[in-house]
Design an enzyme around this catalytic site. Structure first.
Site, PDB file in Angstrom:
ATOM      1  N   TRP A   1      27.279  34.770  37.065  1.00  0.00           N
ATOM      2  CA  TRP A   1      26.158  33.833  37.018  1.00  0.00           C
ATOM      3  C   TRP A   1      26.584  32.391  37.321  1.00  0.00           C
ATOM      4  CZ3 TRP A   1      21.262  33.024  37.434  1.00  0.00           C
ATOM      5  CH2 TRP A   1      20.688  31.856  36.940  1.00  0.00           C
ATOM      6  N   GLY A  55      32.765  37.386  35.658  1.00  0.00           N
ATOM      7  CA  GLY A  55      33.515  38.502  36.219  1.00  0.00           C
ATOM      8  C   GLY A  55      34.360  39.321  35.271  1.00  0.00           C
ATOM      9  N   SER A  80      27.334  42.466  37.167  1.00  0.00           N
ATOM     10  CA  SER A  80      27.604  41.029  37.097  1.00  0.00           C
ATOM     11  C   SER A  80      27.563  40.575  35.647  1.00  0.00           C
ATOM     12  CB  SER A  80      26.581  40.244  37.927  1.00  0.00           C
ATOM     13  OG  SER A  80      25.309  40.292  37.306  1.00  0.00           O
ATOM     14  N   CYS A  81      28.178  39.429  35.389  1.00  0.00           N
ATOM     15  CA  CYS A  81      28.143  38.838  34.045  1.00  0.00           C
ATOM     16  C   CYS A  81      28.204  37.320  34.212  1.00  0.00           C
ATOM     17  CB  CYS A  81      29.292  39.357  33.186  1.00  0.00           C
ATOM     18  SG  CYS A  81      30.940  39.009  33.845  1.00  0.00           S
ATOM     19  N   LEU A  82      28.881  36.636  33.318  1.00  0.00           N
ATOM     20  CA  LEU A  82      28.979  35.180  33.442  1.00  0.00           C
ATOM     21  C   LEU A  82      30.031  34.768  34.460  1.00  0.00           C
ATOM     22  CD1 LEU A  82      28.056  32.389  32.386  1.00  0.00           C
ATOM     23  CD2 LEU A  82      29.882  32.549  30.677  1.00  0.00           C
TER      24      LEU A  82
END
Length: 236
Positions: free
Chosen positions: A221, A196, A192-194
């Site tokens: 996120w 995608g 996961s990141c901010l």
């Protein structure tokens, strides 16, 4: 006198006449030229069935016009059929080997990438997976982003630039640096990141290293925080 007069006339009629060439001789002189690069480049010795082929020396004489001399000017001797067929055979076998090598290379790459189904997980799916503790969630954002905005509970922070190196570490070094057990190649991973973008890059890196059970949370996120806020608001 009449008989004497007829004799010269008959002689004159016979002068300059040659017997027409036999079909066998005409057949021997035929030369069929195939297109360049084809397997049957030259076909020689076309002849009627049942007739004997001329000796090598005789055929050479016939091909040169009966004098036995080498051709002059632009006239060049034709290469033999065995030489051309041998060259064509080597070319065909070489091309077949190159094609086979290419197929093996494609097959090898496909075993790495094609057997892994790239799948994005939703918010609810991720929440259930975290509850089951059957996955490792890796957040690939930078440490300052985690400190400033927060993180998904249960996730491990491995910045995108460190993912490739981290997944190749030995178990001891991995635990010392990230305070977690290093995942095996058959373990289930979710990145996961901010929003995608970086998680998809991390997923590609993991696949290239042989991890075959990887997914990513495309919402990141941003989506997680939005859903969590909505749920808490409903509870209040």
């Amino acid at each position: 006198m009449r008989s004497e007069e007829r004799a010269p006339e008959e002689g004159r009629k016979g002068v300059g006449r040659r017997a027409p060439p036999s079909r066998a001789r005409l057949g021997q002189r035929l030369r069929l030229v195939a297109l360049p690069g084809s397997a049957g480049a030259w076909l020689e010795g076309a002849q009627e069935p049942g007739t004997a082929r001329p000796a090598a020396g005789e055929e050479g004489v016939e091909a040169r016009g009966g004098s036995g001399q080498r051709p002059h000017g632009n006239e060049q001797a034709m290469p033999g059929p065995r030489l051309l067929l041998g060259s064509a055979r080597r070319w065909i076998l070489g091309s077949a080997e190159a094609a086979l090598w290419g197929l093996k290379s494609v097959k090898g790459n496909c075993n790495k990438f094609c057997t892994t189904v790239i799948k994005g997980v939703t918010y609810k799916e991720l929440k259930n997976l975290l509850k089951s503790k059957k996955i490792m969630l890796i957040d690939v954002r930078e440490p300052w982003e985690i400190l400033e905005y927060g993180k998904i509970p249960g996730s491990v922070n491995i910045p995108l630039g460190e993912v490739g190196e981290a997944l190749q570490m030995n178990s001891k070094d991995f635990r010392e640096k990230y305070n977690e057990v290093k995942p095996a190649k058959f373990d289930s991973l979710v990145f996961s990141c901010l929003a995608g973008v970086r998680s998809r890059k991390a997923l590609d890196t993991a696949i290239s290293l042989g991890f075959n059970s990887v997914q990513h949370y495309a919402g990141g996120w941003k989506e997680w925080a939005t859903y969590e806020y909505s749920e808490k608001k409903k509870e209040d």
